[in-house]
Write an enzyme that holds these catalytic residues in place. Structure first.
Site, PDB file in Angstrom:
ATOM      1  N   TYR A  57       0.821  -1.211   0.000  1.00  0.00           N
ATOM      2  CA  TYR A  57       0.000   0.000   0.000  1.00  0.00           C
ATOM      3  C   TYR A  57       0.857   1.264   0.000  1.00  0.00           C
ATOM      4  CZ  TYR A  57      -4.643  -1.993   1.054  1.00  0.00           C
ATOM      5  OH  TYR A  57      -5.853  -2.640   1.010  1.00  0.00           O
ATOM      6  N   ASP A 112      -2.962 -18.450   1.086  1.00  0.00           N
ATOM      7  CA  ASP A 112      -3.992 -19.142   0.289  1.00  0.00           C
ATOM      8  C   ASP A 112      -4.703 -20.196   1.151  1.00  0.00           C
ATOM      9  OD1 ASP A 112      -1.568 -20.486   0.320  1.00  0.00           O
ATOM     10  OD2 ASP A 112      -1.605 -21.081  -1.786  1.00  0.00           O
TER      11      ASP A 112
HETATM   12  C1  IPM Z   1     -10.238  -1.140   4.463  1.00  0.00           C
HETATM   13  C2  IPM Z   1     -10.499  -0.566   3.092  1.00  0.00           C
HETATM   14  C3  IPM Z   1      -9.337   0.344   2.721  1.00  0.00           C
HETATM   15  C4  IPM Z   1      -8.083  -0.496   2.707  1.00  0.00           C
HETATM   16  C5  IPM Z   1      -9.532   1.103   1.391  1.00  0.00           C
HETATM   17  C6  IPM Z   1     -10.799   1.927   1.407  1.00  0.00           C
HETATM   18  C7  IPM Z   1      -8.345   1.933   1.033  1.00  0.00           C
HETATM   19  O1  IPM Z   1     -10.709  -1.559   2.159  1.00  0.00           O
HETATM   20  O2  IPM Z   1     -10.107  -0.347   5.425  1.00  0.00           O
HETATM   21  O3  IPM Z   1     -10.182  -2.359   4.579  1.00  0.00           O
HETATM   22  O4  IPM Z   1      -7.801  -1.181   1.715  1.00  0.00           O
HETATM   23  O5  IPM Z   1      -7.352  -0.468   3.712  1.00  0.00           O
END
Ligand code: IPM
Ligand code: MG
Length: 368
Positions: A141, A221
């Site tokens: 991320y 998985d």
């Molecule tokens: C979560 C959501 C977020 C994430 C998105 C909205 C960016 O899916 O909080 O699980 O992926 O962390």
């Protein structure tokens, strides 16, 4: 106790569920003589519309001053075609990263009247009670921005973790396991990824400091499969950011409703952001029918983890259980012989229970 809470309603049903959380907290404050002050700021798509950014500086500044933050939800079809720096989700990722909220706790426990609504067999989901501890500020991320590339022909996303980032989330998960059934499942992809090999090594190293906790490693998985075939084998699951995102949505089907799941995003000093796992549900926004229970349960997590008000937290959790036991539900839930009510009426039921004298005598925690 006097505490400063920043409210970030965000988009869609965010406003309605944040109002519900505030009403419940007001009742708790009155009953137990606490002072909670509130400041509302913008995040997500509404912030893009009004300030040209999903995370305005004013929001960041307010959150830095807060003891805790309550967030509704971000996103909606209106912003789907916006460039990636203007997507509502960027606001959420930005606030998690800026505040260093590395530990995401997602408890998954079904309420008995809702289990039949799960697409899984009732005897599979019955009794499942687990906690996903998801690393929240690292991994793919947040790969180095200069390495994130997309020239239309080839793309690069980077998955990076420092040992220290892995150690602190693994420590947090062991500590959570110690407070529960003392079983930790570490989920990785160590047969393929370097990051997972280091992850596994860290878990092995840390084991010695928590001798009372039984540890198991599972490839992601296999974990995805076992989560829905034998969920009762899990107590605490610890995993990296993206695996945790995926597995927590999968785990939500165990409870029969995504509308019931709360979450806490914490850093070491206890400052936390609390939000429901569900999204902004733009299709029902403004209709007064949103299920406020995940947001209300998230406020219980706030009282527990940031303010250390365990009794008050358990009171809210008992209220939710009791109101469902009485058959009240919002339209997203299917309850046999249930009484369908809207957001405000549901919130009112929770507030009534909190205020009723019997409450303090029948407390039973749902989430540790
Ligand atoms: C979560 C959501 C977020 C994430 C998105 C909205 C960016 O899916 O909080 O699980 O992926 O962390
Ligand atoms: Mg998710």
């Amino acid at each position: 106790m006097s505490k400063k809470i920043v409210l970030l309603p965000g988009d869609g049903i965010g406003n309605e569920v944040i109002q519900a959380a505030k009403d419940v907290l007001t009742a708790v404050a009155e009953e137990f003589n606490h002072t909670f002050s509130y400041q509302t700021e913008e995040i997500g798509g509404s912030a893009v519309d009004n300030h040209g950014t999903p995370l305005p500086k004013q929001t960041v500044d307010a959150c830095k001053e807060a003891d805790a933050i309550l967030l509704g939800a971000v996103g909606g079809p209106k912003w789907d075609s916006y460039p990636s720096h203007l997507r509502p989700e960027k606001g959420l990722l930005g606030i998690r990263k800026t505040l260093g909220l590395f530990a995401n706790l997602r408890p998954v426990k079904g309420f008995k009247h809702l289990l039949h609504a799960s697409p899984l067999k009732e005897d599979v989901v019955n009794g499942s009670d687990l906690l996903i501890v998801r690393e929240l500020t690292g991994g793919i991320y947040f790969g180095t921005p200069s390495e994130r590339q997309n020239d239309g022909q080839s793309v690069v996303d980077t998955l990076a973790y420092s040992k220290e980032e892995i150690e602190r989330i693994v420590d947090k998960a062991f500590q959570c396991a110690q407070l529960r059934r003392k079983h930790l499942t570490s989920v990785d992809k160590a047969n393929v990824l370097e990051s997972s090999k280091l992850w596994r090594e860290v878990v092995e190293e840390k084991k010695a400091s928590y001798p009372d906790v039984a540890v198991e490693h599972l490839l992601v998985d296999a974990a995805a499969m076992k989560l829905i075939t034998n969920p009762n084998q899990f107590d605490v699951i610890v995993t990296e950011n993206m695996f945790g995102d995926i597995l927590s949505d999968e785990a939500s089907v165990l409870t029969g409703s995504l509308g019931m799941l709360p979450s806490a995003s914490l850093r070491e000093d206890g400052v936390g952001l609390y939000e429901p796992v569900h999204g902004s549900a733009p299709d029902i926004a403004g209709h007064g029918v949103a299920n406020p229970l995940a947001m209300i349960l998230s406020t219980a997590l706030m009282l527990r983890h940031t303010f250390h008000l365990e009794h008050e937290a358990q009171l809210i959790e008992s209220a939710v259980k009791e109101v469902l036991d009485q058959g009240y539900h919002t339209p997203d839930l299917q309850l046999a012989n249930g009484k369908k009510i809207g957001t405000e009426a549901m919130t009112e039921k929770i507030v009534e229970f909190i205020k009723s004298e019997s409450a303090s005598k029948s407390i039973m925690s749902c989430y540790a």
